[in-house]
Design an enzyme around this catalytic site. Structure first.
Site, PDB file in Angstrom:
ATOM      1  CG  ASP A  95      -0.212   0.060   2.540  1.00 26.47           C
ATOM      2  OD1 ASP A  95       1.031  -0.021   2.558  1.00 26.47           O
ATOM      3  OD2 ASP A  95      -0.880   0.161   3.584  1.00 26.47           O
ATOM      4  CG  HIS A  96       3.481   2.525   2.934  1.00 29.06           C
ATOM      5  ND1 HIS A  96       2.342   2.016   3.480  1.00 29.06           N
ATOM      6  CD2 HIS A  96       4.001   3.354   3.877  1.00 29.06           C
ATOM      7  CE1 HIS A  96       2.166   2.494   4.700  1.00 29.06           C
ATOM      8  NE2 HIS A  96       3.157   3.321   4.954  1.00 29.06           N
ATOM      9  CG  ASP A 160       1.970   1.929   9.269  1.00 22.32           C
ATOM     10  OD1 ASP A 160       2.472   2.273   8.182  1.00 22.32           O
ATOM     11  OD2 ASP A 160       1.183   2.642   9.904  1.00 22.32           O
ATOM     12  NE  ARG A 448       2.273  10.152  12.699  1.00 23.95           N
ATOM     13  CZ  ARG A 448       2.625   8.870  12.710  1.00 23.95           C
ATOM     14  NH1 ARG A 448       3.151   8.319  11.642  1.00 23.95           N
ATOM     15  NH2 ARG A 448       2.470   8.151  13.803  1.00 23.95           N
ATOM     16  CB  SER A 641       6.351   6.597  10.495  1.00 27.19           C
ATOM     17  OG  SER A 641       5.466   7.417   9.776  1.00 27.19           O
ATOM     18  NE  ARG A 643       8.965   6.647   8.166  1.00 22.92           N
ATOM     19  CZ  ARG A 643       8.480   7.740   7.606  1.00 22.92           C
ATOM     20  NH1 ARG A 643       9.268   8.734   7.297  1.00 22.92           N
ATOM     21  NH2 ARG A 643       7.199   7.851   7.343  1.00 22.92           N
TER      22      ARG A 643
END
Length: 748
Positions: A95-96, A160, A448, A641, A643
């Site tokens: 999806d990213h 995520d 965000r 995030s 990440r």
């Protein structure tokens, strides 16, 4: 369809007795969060009253979810773990990596071609290790999880930060880095500091323009971006039961914006209805049969102040629509006060783009309520003053919304329907504008709104609102428009007021989809090949273990000033293509952080030559000469995030220490997992002592122990020295990670 039926059957048959055992050992009534946490202890024999905010506890989550950008690094690490299959059900969601540009069909085709190497890698690894794979266009990870995998009382981790979306179905779902996901997938203990508990009592019910999004927008203003750190937000009260499951998910999703470990709601009729509507009647029956166990105990609900660390009360009947921003999601303003704030702060009044969708607000309910406003605009011939972009949450949502005419309602007022993907919410947006640097305003239904996040322009003032309010402002093209009180002019000159949004929680004819985009794993033992010459994927090599010495005379790489999120540390957008290649993505390290000494981004002093250069360029030169470096920062370093690249990049470039005033939870854990030192100033004023040309030592590592401070020594260029204490939150296991060079090294 019910996925992982055997796991679910076992879970619901064992959950009550585990909760009963926990209640007995703790010796008091339990909140819902406590029931789920205690029921998921890694070893049931370890049960005892854990101290919130102090004790580290080992858990055994039920499942793992990974989006394609973070899955690359997670699966590269999992491949080094020596396992033949994931120990728990796991999924990958593409999806990213889909950029929003021309529209769904074109953009998915472009992404499929440009990302083929990454998609093929993720698909082959998933197939080999028993991981479910959701193809590009299948949907946004959190909406897909809510529709297919989330279940009341369960516990999952996801790579995520908005994994808590699943709290809308009463699940403890926590955003983590890839190394944490690998722990769970290998069957190891997953460690978490026992969270504190924030109880939010909801009373009344929503009406008019107020939406579930406004609950969390208001709460963000109360708690701020770090007010929920190391805490679970647990909603309860009569107002909670009035919200739809997808509305609850929206609220839980944005709990990440206040730093919460996760958020959740108690099981209720609306959750059961959602489970049935999405084809999970069996799960609804099992949950209903033990419903008393899927909410806080009666004494907790009667006397919440005695059981939660903090209690906040929100009356939904009095809740006003909110708009949050710009540049931070906790800048909350009721709509009645927003116009004055726009004028007072000289924010660009013209609203240039409206964006609806993202993992936060892309359900059928969200789209149907917004579509009711779009229909009125078309029927009354009200000109739409700004472009409108729609990102449906999943293929099931998109297909059903198209069938029911909802997407057509948006298209009639000029909307572009983008792919079922994150798109602009994470910077994957090729914005069509006359000038991508000028000052402007946009309104989104996202979560965000940090500077540069949506379109890369630091001058874009991004505001967060509900889908229906976003659409109203898009039609008006004016940030000062208040649909509750103001009117709009039609094409024939009439003044009309927008009607209150109306929608349905579920499609009247039920959900429908032709191809949901899911590929089940075959488990075939195929070799996963990574091209050594690839610039997208790179095999991981273990980080070197600690050499047993103190860290002496490290040059200061960067003293960051102000907000430093994971977007500042490791930007998304065009950099997403390198998420599987640690060396290449490290070129973006800290490029968005503001240098406290010159007020610039990506410009730091190179102590080797006295020149100002990019952060990663300087770090690479230090690394080439065997020199370690250190980064100094302010509050809530690493918010945003999940990440882990924001931790792996400094580690790769030989940054050994991040010394901050405070850390965001996920990022602090990610740093520890990668063998770095995450330290905090014992006295936050010591931040001011750090000078641009400093060499810095961290001593006391030979006696590194839980609760024992270390010492920082600043060697100034003028020959003077200063020293002060620095704190840490490492436990014995985490210290082993540091000494081994990384958590995965310690596990090998």
């Amino acid at each position: 369809m019910v996925y992982d039926i055997d796991m679910l059957r076992s879970f619901y048959s064992n959950f009550p007795k585990r909760v009963d055992a926990a209640r007995k050992h703790v010796g008091r009534p339990l909140t819902l969060a406590e029931k789920i946490l205690y029921a998921h202890l890694y070893n049931e024999s370890d049960i005892r009253p854990f101290r919130r905010g102090e004790d580290y506890v080992n858990f055994r989550p039920d499942r793992v979810a990974m989006q394609d950008a973070t899955a690359q690094m997670a699966l590269l690490q999992f491949m080094n773990a020596g396992k033949s299959k994931s120990a728990v059900p796991a999924t990958v969601h593409c999806d990213h990596l889909i950029q929003a540009n021309m529209g769904a069909k074109t953009d998915i085709a472009t992404a499929t071609q440009s990302n083929s190497e990454v998609y093929d890698f993720l698909k082959s690894v998933s197939d080999k290790y028993g991981i479910g794979f959701w193809k590009p266009g299948a949907g946004i990870i959190h909406q897909v999880v809510l529709e297919n995998y989330a279940f009341p009382g369960g516990m999952m981790v996801g790579t995520d930060s908005h994994t808590p979306n699943a709290g809308g179905l009463g699940m403890i779902a926590i955003g983590v880095g890839g190394a944490d996901a690998v722990d769970v997938m290998t069957g190891m203990e997953w460690e978490l500091k026992m969270p504190k508990l924030i109880g939010v009592k909801l009373t009344g019910s929503l009406s008019g323009w107020a939406s579930p999004k406004d609950v969390i927008l208001k709460l963000a203003g109360i708690l701020t971006v770090k007010g929920g750190t190391n805490a679970i937000i647990e909603y309860f009260g009569p107002g909670a039961a009035s919200l739809s499951a997808t509305g609850k998910a929206t609220i839980c999703n944005m709990g990440a914006e206040v730093g919460a470990t996760t958020s959740l709601f108690p099981f209720d009729l609306n959750m059961a209805t959602y489970l049935r509507a999405t084809g999970r009647d069996t799960v609804a029956e099992w949950a209903t049969a033990i419903s008393d166990y899927l909410e806080a105990d009666m004494d907790v609900r009667a006397q919440p102040d005695s059981f939660y660390d903090r209690v906040i009360v929100i009356d939904l009947s009095e809740l006003e629509p909110h708009i949050n921003g710009p540049f931070t999601p906790d800048a909350a303003t009721p709509i009645s006060e927003f116009a004055a704030k726009v004028k007072e702060n000289d924010w660009p009044r013209k609203m240039e783009v409206g964006l609806i969708g993202s993992c936060t607000n892309s359900s059928y309910q969200d789209l149907s309520r917004a579509a009711s406003i779009a229909r009125q605009a078309a029927e009354d011939k009200i000109p739409v003053e700004a472009p409108l972009i729609i990102n449906p949450g999943s293929e099931q949502i998109r297909y059903t919304a198209e069938r029911d005419g909802i997407l057509g309602d948006f298209e009639k007022i000029g909307a572009t329907i983008m792919a079922n993907a994150c798109g602009p919410c994470i910077g994957q947006w090729k914005r069509h504008t006359d000038d991508n640097t000028r000052k402007n305003s946009i309104v989104t239904s996202f979560n965000r709104n940090f500077a540069k996040r949506a379109d890369g322009n630091p001058n874009t003032h991004a505001f967060v609102a509900s889908p229906e309010l976003t659409l109203a402002l898009t039609i008006a093209g004016d940030l000062c428009f208040n649909p509750l009180t103001d009117t709009l002019k039609t094409a024939d000159g009439r003044e009309v007021k927008l009607k209150e949004p109306k929608g349905t929680d579920f499609p009247p004819k039920g959900f429908e989809v032709k191809d949901n985009g899911y590929l089940a794993p075959t488990g075939k033992d195929a070799e996963v090949v990574i091209n050594p010459g690839s610039n997208r994927l790179q095999e991981l090599k273990p980080f070197a273990p600690w050499d047993g010495k103190d860290l002496i005379g490290m040059p200061l790489l960067l003293k960051a000033e102000g907000k430093c999120t994971t977007d500042h540390i490791s930007m998304a957008g065009p950099w997403l293509r390198f998420r599987g290649h640690l060396e290449n993505i490290s070129d973006n390290m800290l490029m968005g952080a503001v240098n406290a000494f010159n007020g610039k981004t990506n410009s730091v002093l190179n102590q080797l030559n006295g020149e100002y250069e990019a952060v990663s360029a300087v770090a690479k030169q230090y690394k080439a000469k065997g020199i370690s470096s250190i980064v100094v920062a302010e509050e809530n370093y690493g918010e945003g995030s999940s990440r882990e690249h924001a931790a792996m990049e400094p580690r790769f470039l030989n940054v050994k220490v991040i010394l901050a005033k405070s850390f965001a939870r996920i990022h602090e854990t990610n740093l520890k997992k990668q063998g770095m030192l995450a330290l905090t100033f014992a006295d936050k004023d010591d931040y001011k002592k750090v000078r641009e040309e400093d060499k810095i030592s961290i001593i006391g590592l030979k006696e590194f122990a839980p609760g024992k401070p270390l010492t920082a020594i600043l060697y100034h260029a003028d020959g003077t020295e200063e020293s002060f204490a620095v704190n840490h939150t490492y436990n014995e296991l985490q210290i082993k990670w540091f000494k081994a060079g990384a958590a995965l090294n310690a596990a090998r």
